[in-house]
Design a protein around this motif. Structure first.
Motif, PDB file in Angstrom:
ATOM      1  N   THR A  57       0.812  -1.225   0.000  1.00 49.41           N
ATOM      2  CA  THR A  57       0.000   0.000   0.000  1.00 49.41           C
ATOM      3  C   THR A  57       0.841   1.270   0.000  1.00 49.41           C
ATOM      4  O   THR A  57       0.300   2.355  -0.121  1.00 49.41           O
ATOM      5  N   ALA A  58       2.175   1.135   0.153  1.00 54.31           N
ATOM      6  CA  ALA A  58       3.007   2.338   0.051  1.00 54.31           C
ATOM      7  C   ALA A  58       2.850   2.961  -1.331  1.00 54.31           C
ATOM      8  O   ALA A  58       3.138   4.138  -1.532  1.00 54.31           O
ATOM      9  N   PHE A  59       2.367   2.175  -2.280  1.00 53.90           N
ATOM     10  CA  PHE A  59       2.106   2.661  -3.631  1.00 53.90           C
ATOM     11  C   PHE A  59       1.119   3.836  -3.608  1.00 53.90           C
ATOM     12  O   PHE A  59       1.089   4.654  -4.536  1.00 53.90           O
ATOM     13  N   ALA A  60       0.346   3.931  -2.515  1.00 59.20           N
ATOM     14  CA  ALA A  60      -0.620   5.029  -2.402  1.00 59.20           C
ATOM     15  C   ALA A  60       0.058   6.382  -2.539  1.00 59.20           C
ATOM     16  O   ALA A  60      -0.550   7.337  -3.018  1.00 59.20           O
ATOM     17  N   LEU A  61       1.332   6.478  -2.122  1.00 60.06           N
ATOM     18  CA  LEU A  61       2.038   7.748  -2.241  1.00 60.06           C
ATOM     19  C   LEU A  61       2.168   8.166  -3.705  1.00 60.06           C
ATOM     20  O   LEU A  61       1.957   9.327  -4.050  1.00 60.06           O
ATOM     21  N   HIS A  62       2.494   7.201  -4.566  1.00 63.89           N
ATOM     22  CA  HIS A  62       2.597   7.525  -5.995  1.00 63.89           C
ATOM     23  C   HIS A  62       1.249   7.986  -6.527  1.00 63.89           C
ATOM     24  O   HIS A  62       1.153   8.929  -7.300  1.00 63.89           O
ATOM     25  N   LEU A  63       0.212   7.284  -6.091  1.00 56.29           N
ATOM     26  CA  LEU A  63      -1.129   7.583  -6.585  1.00 56.29           C
ATOM     27  C   LEU A  63      -1.571   8.958  -6.082  1.00 56.29           C
ATOM     28  O   LEU A  63      -2.097   9.776  -6.841  1.00 56.29           O
ATOM     29  N   ALA A  64      -1.326   9.228  -4.782  1.00 51.58           N
ATOM     30  CA  ALA A  64      -1.772  10.493  -4.196  1.00 51.58           C
ATOM     31  C   ALA A  64      -0.986  11.663  -4.773  1.00 51.58           C
ATOM     32  O   ALA A  64      -1.506  12.771  -4.870  1.00 51.58           O
ATOM     33  N   SER A  65       0.284  11.416  -5.132  1.00 51.71           N
ATOM     34  CA  SER A  65       1.097  12.512  -5.657  1.00 51.71           C
ATOM     35  C   SER A  65       0.779  12.797  -7.119  1.00 51.71           C
ATOM     36  O   SER A  65       1.265  13.783  -7.663  1.00 51.71           O
TER      37      SER A  65
END
Lengths: 232, 523
Positions: B353-361
């Motif tokens: 779920t750290a991938f959320a950072l890419h998505l949120a950015s």
């Protein structure tokens, strides 16, 4: 979720409260482009989040709850990474990272890997990553969970001055006291439905927000039974 | 209370299975494998009933000693040991120490390793059923031996619990464990050659072993059968004393662990060191590349596969030295290229779920893909070049170098392009961030296998031109095909890499939220 419709005025400090499992995180994820809704739209300052996601995300700083971080980076690296991912200039990122870490009392641990951080520190570093690009809207899911009182006060004063200068903040929480003191608007969500929304004073209607919340959500069990707990 | 602890363990096991039917399939496979090994060993032990007593004694003592040693060592290196009945979790319950010890020890028997060891140990009773006395002695020995296994592993895990809780230790031990695993072939070959060269030495070795805590419980029956009741009694004494001593140690350690939970902290460190983030260009793709490279070094799930690379030539050279035919060494560069290129095909699954950072950015998909591919290329390219040139120098086959380079670079670039597409679309079951690389990953095993096999099949098709040119050169001996191969490998590979990064980026832009939802299932 059951067809929630929320209007968050620009420049407001907006609290979303609800019992555990009410759908706070789901609502915020759908509003910020992290979870695709089955139907409906989310609009940020006139930009449709799902039609023009890249543009909308530039306006938003998001602190999601319950997601991991790239925790094998040091705190400093993680915030820098968040800045660079947004295409920011290297020098701007460097100076902002320093200021953010100092403001959030993380400067002493800037070189420690995030995986070795405590829960509160992790929350703070995630918040720093959400703030780095000076967004116009901040969406913070449970920002004060596990954060110590001093840091929480620091974060609150950062958010207060952010709102005072025209920024919009949406926080979700189940700490009513905090929301009542901090926010000017509030929405009560339960079981995927919106029960009440408006300014804090409108919603609480004279009572404390906590009492009003319990009254709206229901389910308060009276302390009968458990007699054995009083007999020893 | 003992029954409660046992029931707790069983319930935990059952509820763990209930989470997904695929987990059940995984357990079933592991169980089948263990069953195969156990069945073989049991059959051998039953057949040994007719063998010379000295041979049986040697086999049983050495095998038993190895089992105890294994139970002592494996928990330390495999940080993924079963901690479902971690004593630290019982701190808040006031459980009497004696019942706690008995419950935890018997709980250790439940599970595949415990059951397998017990079954095999009991089979030694059949090997020694040459009279009532040896059979009873074998039974006593087996019980003592199995209990020693369990208690030893408990002593080791409890003693190292605070050590094992530290992240650094987990990281290092997980990577260190990789080395013997990769070198398993050479090690087994070396040991078995050593053994066959010194077969006469083994009974003596077993005899010596039988006086140590490792071998004593397994030797009691054999000594009785050989008409040495004195030695048997002494060994029984040794086994009981060792078991009692270990239990006492365990009790002390457990008492300490119950009042002082493991502390895993590390010193504060000030910032100022941005590492690769300061070196690489400050653009989104550069940042992704810096992050990925940092992970290749710091995350044991990545560095574990990195450590395999320098061991590959060792394994291939060893294999060549066994047969005297070094032709398999030609596989070194293409194989390395494949392993490294394919390793990023699960990148988003590794992010979890750290991938959320890419998505949120709002990172553009193509930058995300490019950064990850370049990070892998940054070290894979020099390694593959070095391996190809090294092979040419080693084998003196400079004529085949262009073809080698063409095929290897083709596989590397094509593979990176394909991986960029695959990881943008499909998630696979991988160990979670922070878990040991050996831990059985949660999630859909079926999809993982399908993605892996289909992906490899497609990669094979995509590098067919290079492969065909290689064959053409082998058949005709014309070196022109080799140079052609180099050109095709580079150009076609680059083209496919660019296509893969673009297509993967496009899919990522379109399906980012769905991808995040998929990895969220496995957090």
């Amino acid at each position: 979720m059951d067809g929630i419709s929320l209007d968050v005025p620009a420049g407001s400090f907006f609290g979303i409260v609800g019992p555990n499992g009410a759908g706070k995180t789901t609502t915020l994820s759908m509003a910020t482009g992290l979870l695709r809704p089955d139907f409906g739209t989310a609009v940020v300052h006139g930009v449709d989040v799902w039609a023009r996601p890249l543009e909308a995300k530039r306006l938003m700083g998001i602190l999601p709850d319950g997601v991991r971080l790239f925790d094998r980076l040091t705190g400093e690296q993680l915030v820098t990474y968040a800045g660079l991912l947004r295409g920011m200039d290297k020098d701007v990122v460097a100076s902002r990272v320093g200021e953010l870490l100092t403001a959030l009392d993380l400067a002493q641990d800037a070189g420690t890997l995030v995986v070795d951080y405590s829960a509160g520190m992790t929350k703070k570093i995630a918040l720093a990553s959400a703030l780095i690009h000076a967004p116009r809207l901040l969406v913070l899911d449970e920002p004060f969970e596990a954060v110590d009182p001093v840091s929480a006060a620091n974060i609150r004063s950062i958010l207060d001055s952010y709102v005072a200068s025209g920024g919009t903040v949406i926080v979700s929480s189940h700490v009513m006291d905090l929301v009542q003191r901090m926010c000017d608007h509030v929405a009560v969500v339960s079981a995927g439905r919106l029960l009440a929304a408006g300014t804090v004073d409108e919603v609480r209607a004279g009572a404390s927000l906590e009492d009003r919340f319990v009254q709206l959500v229901g389910g308060r069990s009276h302390t009968e039974g458990l007699e054995w707990l009083r007999t020893f | 209370m003992v029954a409660h602890l046992l029931r707790l363990k069983l319930t935990l096991l059952r509820n763990g299975l209930r989470r997904s039917p695929w987990q059940l399939v995984g357990i079933a496979f592991a169980g089948l494998y263990a069953l195969g090994v156990v069945a073989t060993l049991v059959v051998v032990l039953v057949l040994l009933r007719r063998a010379e007593p000295e041979l049986v004694q040697t086999a049983v003592v050495l095998g038993g000693a190895a089992a105890i040693l294994g139970w002592g060592i494996i928990p330390v290196v495999a940080s993924a040991t079963d901690m479902t009945l971690d004593p630290a979790r019982f701190t808040t319950f006031a459980i009497p120490m004696k019942q706690m010890l008995a419950g935890l020890a018997l709980g250790g028997l439940i599970g595949i390793p415990g059951l397998a060891t017990t079954l095999v140990a009991l089979a030694t009773v059949v090997s020694w059923s040459r009279g009532v006395l040896p059979a009873v002695a074998a039974l006593v020995g087996a019980v003592l031996g199995v209990l020693t296994c369990i208690v030893l592993s408990k002593v080791v895990t409890t003693a190292t619990a605070s050590l094992a809780a530290s992240r650094r230790f987990k990281d290092v031990s997980a990577i260190a464990f990789m080395v013997p695993l990769v070198l398993l072939g050479p090690i087994v070959a070396g040991v078995s050659r050593g053994i066959s060269a010194s077969a006469g030495f083994l009974p003596e070795f077993a005899q010596a072993m039988s006086w140590t805590p490792l071998g004593a419980p397994w030797a009691i029956a054999g000594d009785l059968e050989a008409g040495q009741p004195g030695a048997a009694a002494l060994k029984l004494l040794i086994s009981v004393a060792v078991l009692a001593g270990l239990t006492w140690c365990w009790k002390l350690l457990l008492e300490r662990a119950l009042v002082s939970p493991p502390y895993s902290g590390s010193g504060k460190r000030k910032g100022g060191k941005l590492g690769l983030f300061g070196l690489l260009p400050a653009v989104p793709a550069g940042a992704v590349m810096a992050r990925s490279l940092t992970y290749w070094i710091r995350d044991p799930r990545y560095s574990g596969s990195l450590i395999v690379v320098p061991l590959l030539p060792v394994v291939l050279v060893f294999q060549g030295s066994q047969t005297g035919d070094f032709s398999t060494l030609a596989l070194l560069a293409p194989l390395t290229a494949f392993i490294l290129a394919w390793s990023i095909s699960a990148d988003v699954s590794y992010d979890n779920t750290a991938f959320a950072l890419h998505l949120a950015s709002g990172v553009r998909g193509v930058h995300d893909r490019l950064g990850r591919a370049l990070a892998c290329l940054a070290f894979a390219l020099p390694v593959v070049l070095a391996f190809a040139i090294g092979h040419a120098a080693f084998a003196g086959e400079w004529a085949s170098l262009p073809a080698q380079l063409g095929l290897s670079l083709g596989i590397l670039l094509t593979g990176l392009g394909l991986s960029s597409v695959v990881s943008a679309r499909y998630t696979v079951a991988v160990p979670l961030p922070g878990d040991s690389p050996f831990k059985k990953p949660p999630g859909n095993v079926g999809q993982t296998l399908a993605v892996q096999f289909a992906g490899m099949g497609i990669l094979f098709v995509l590098v067919l031109p290079e492969a065909a040119l290689l064959i053409a050169q082998l058949v005709t001996g014309n070196s022109l095909f080799g140079w052609l191969n180099l050109a095709v490998g580079l150009l076609l590979g680059l083209a496919l890499l660019v296509t893969g990064v673009r297509l993967g980026g496009k899919w990522l832009d379109a399906r980012g939220p769905e991808l995040l939802a998929q990895v969220t299932v496995n957090r």
